[in-house]
Every structure is written in structure tokens, then in C-alpha cells.
Design a protein around this motif. Sequence first.
Motif, PDB file in Angstrom:
ATOM      1  N   GLY A 143      -2.783   4.290  -1.386  1.00 47.24           N
ATOM      2  CA  GLY A 143      -1.862   5.139  -2.134  1.00 47.24           C
ATOM      3  C   GLY A 143      -2.445   6.494  -2.415  1.00 47.24           C
ATOM      4  O   GLY A 143      -3.545   6.824  -1.958  1.00 47.24           O
ATOM      5  N   ASP A 150      -1.323  10.893  -3.415  1.00 44.03           N
ATOM      6  CA  ASP A 150      -0.334  11.940  -3.641  1.00 44.03           C
ATOM      7  C   ASP A 150      -0.641  13.105  -2.717  1.00 44.03           C
ATOM      8  O   ASP A 150      -1.804  13.361  -2.370  1.00 44.03           O
ATOM      9  CB  ASP A 150      -0.381  12.394  -5.104  1.00 44.03           C
ATOM     10  N   ASP A 169       0.833  -1.211   0.000  1.00 45.98           N
ATOM     11  CA  ASP A 169       0.000   0.000   0.000  1.00 45.98           C
ATOM     12  C   ASP A 169       0.862   1.253   0.000  1.00 45.98           C
ATOM     13  O   ASP A 169       1.812   1.350  -0.781  1.00 45.98           O
ATOM     14  CB  ASP A 169      -1.006  -0.027   1.151  1.00 45.98           C
ATOM     15  N   ASP A 195       5.102   2.960  -1.715  1.00 40.96           N
ATOM     16  CA  ASP A 195       5.823   2.479  -2.898  1.00 40.96           C
ATOM     17  C   ASP A 195       5.289   3.228  -4.116  1.00 40.96           C
ATOM     18  O   ASP A 195       4.399   4.071  -4.009  1.00 40.96           O
ATOM     19  CB  ASP A 195       5.646   0.967  -3.046  1.00 40.96           C
ATOM     20  N   ASP A 196       5.813   2.915  -5.301  1.00 42.99           N
ATOM     21  CA  ASP A 196       5.372   3.614  -6.507  1.00 42.99           C
ATOM     22  C   ASP A 196       3.950   3.244  -6.899  1.00 42.99           C
ATOM     23  O   ASP A 196       3.248   4.035  -7.523  1.00 42.99           O
ATOM     24  CB  ASP A 196       6.325   3.312  -7.669  1.00 42.99           C
ATOM     25  N   CYS A 197       3.540   2.031  -6.602  1.00 42.50           N
ATOM     26  CA  CYS A 197       2.173   1.569  -6.888  1.00 42.50           C
ATOM     27  C   CYS A 197       1.704   0.698  -5.734  1.00 42.50           C
ATOM     28  O   CYS A 197       2.509   0.091  -5.027  1.00 42.50           O
ATOM     29  CB  CYS A 197       2.131   0.740  -8.176  1.00 42.50           C
ATOM     30  N   ALA A 198       0.411   0.612  -5.576  1.00 41.26           N
ATOM     31  CA  ALA A 198      -0.164  -0.383  -4.676  1.00 41.26           C
ATOM     32  C   ALA A 198      -0.299  -1.698  -5.426  1.00 41.26           C
ATOM     33  O   ALA A 198      -0.458  -1.723  -6.646  1.00 41.26           O
ATOM     34  CB  ALA A 198      -1.530   0.084  -4.185  1.00 41.26           C
ATOM     35  N   LEU A 199      -0.241  -2.804  -4.695  1.00 44.65           N
ATOM     36  CA  LEU A 199      -0.489  -4.128  -5.251  1.00 44.65           C
ATOM     37  C   LEU A 199      -1.686  -4.734  -4.529  1.00 44.65           C
ATOM     38  O   LEU A 199      -1.669  -4.867  -3.301  1.00 44.65           O
ATOM     39  CB  LEU A 199       0.731  -5.032  -5.081  1.00 44.65           C
ATOM     40  N   THR A 228      -7.652   5.456  -2.889  1.00 45.00           N
ATOM     41  CA  THR A 228      -6.454   6.274  -3.037  1.00 45.00           C
ATOM     42  C   THR A 228      -6.845   7.734  -2.830  1.00 45.00           C
ATOM     43  O   THR A 228      -7.997   8.116  -3.085  1.00 45.00           O
ATOM     44  CB  THR A 228      -5.805   6.095  -4.424  1.00 45.00           C
TER      45      THR A 228
END
Length: 323
Positions: A118, A120, A24, A27-31, A85
Motif C-alpha cells: 500500500g 500513496d 494489498d 484498497d483503503d487498507c492492506a490486510l 508501504t
Amino acid sequence: MSEFDLIQRHLTGLGAARDDVLLDVGDDCALLRVPADRELALSIDTLVAGVHFLPETDPGGLGHKSLAVGLSDLAAIGAEPAWATLALTLPTADEAWLAAFARGFAELARAEDVRLVGGDLTRGPLTISVQVHGLVPQGHALRRAGAQPGDLVCVSGALGDAGLALRHLQRGEPLGDYLRQRLERPTPRVALGEVLRGVASAAIDLSDGLASDLGHILSASACGARIELDRLPLADQVAGEVAADNDWTLPLSAGDDYELCFTLPPTHIGELKVLAAAAGCPLTQIGEIEARPGLRWMTADGHRWHRDPLGYDHFAAQATPAG
């Protein structure tokens, strides 16, 4: 504090713990793991200061509402909330404001089993964008299309509360706890959306007002509707405003209620009380779907109310803060 310090302190680990979150915030993306027997439902909403809320609005309420408006979309399609997000733009690094916002967001997220995975954080005019993700059994999502002549038009909760609350605020009038709660901390009807799967023929959430949102169902379903104004579920304060001027605009077009409007085949009318009990909210039949196009508002004495209430439109002239 730096952007990354604020994220680490206030936005990491927000919401419910979920086994389907592999990675979550941070990182650059959530999985995320999507079950094989589910369809993924997505919705995104943006709240802008001075457009969707007054700048002085309680940040805890904003945290709640920013998630609630997306969960209401998931409810309308019958999806079970899963992940969210958040893209948050702040004028300054106000840690006290962000902490309160995060608490409001997290309380609702935990209550609805949602994990923040995630987003910004940037600097600029106060703007809040939340994307929600939900899961619905394959082939069982509710749609706007599907209403048929003879179906019953129903709504949850009460209409016009948030619009009346906003009207009081804009006039500088005091706002009671009930109306403030309805405006700042709406209840997304997630449980209702889930129990309507396989029962309702069409559904939509009431974010822009009954007239506008029901109109979307009618357009998608290629039909019309007759609505009995005296059947609309109204709180006493809203009913008083309507009675004062015989003006139904407030419950029909104010928006921001985040209730559900749905159509029900007449064979299911006997289940309305059972559905209400299962969803934990009142449900009211307010009219009927008709083959003839158009939306007709009927008064208690059988006459047609001829005004044309319009829902909230971001690009209409003189738009004011609304949903």
C-alpha cells in the motif's frame, strides 16, 4: 496518466508473493496476517531530494535505496522483512522515471521476500517515504540497550564508502562503480541481523556514521567504548583519504553506509568468522565496551585521537545531502 493509472501500472503487485498478504495495493487498507509466535517490527524513513540524494540520482538506484534504508533498520533489530508501504511525491507524472524507480524497488523487494502492500502517490517536491514491516521471534529482538563492559565492538562491511562517493559528486569528480554502488545501492545486512539474534548483546545500523550510531548504543546501555582506529575496515580509496590528512572523520561520521554495528560478549569471539560466513559479509572487531562513559578513539601508537566527529543531523547548520 492519472494517479490511479500510474499506481496500477507501476506499483501494484510489486515485490515477492506472500501468503500472509490478504489484501494489498488498491484498497483503503492492506490486510496482513501476523503469526502468533512473532513480534511485529516497524520502521519508516523519508528521502528528500537535495537532502538525502542529489536530484539527478538514477531513479532505479533510488528505488533500491528507498527500500534498503528501511531493511537496514529491520536488520539491526534482527527482524525478517515482510511488507512495505510507499508514499511517493513526484513533481510531474514522469512515467519513465517511475518505471525505473519501481524496477529498482521491486528487485530488492523480491530478493528480500518483501511485498509492497500500500501507500500513496501525490504531486509535489520529490519525496520518498517507505515504511517497512518485519517479523521477529518473540523475545529475540536485538536492541540498542544491552552492551556490557568487556563486550567486543564489531562492524560489518567497510566504513566511509558512501561518504567518499558523495564527496566526489559534490566536487564534480568522476565516481567509480564501487563507490557509486555503495552510495546508491547499499546492501542491507538482513541475513546478519538474523544470525546475531541470541548472540549479540546490542546492535544498530550505521545510517548517520559510526560515531553517532555507536553513541546511541552507549547511551542506551549506560557505558563507554574504546575504538582502535587502525582496526576500522576501510576500502583502499577511503584509507587513502584518511592517510592524506590523518583525518578519520570520513569513516567515523559520513554516514549512509547501512552496515551494522554490534556488540559481542567475549565468549563469542571465536564465532565471528562463522557469523560472517553465515551472513555473507565481512565482520571486524574494532574495539571494546568499557564501564567508563564516553567514546575514545585510539591511534595505532596508543595515543588518543582528540577530534569529536559528529554524525549527520537534519537540523544542524549547513546540512548537506547524506543519509
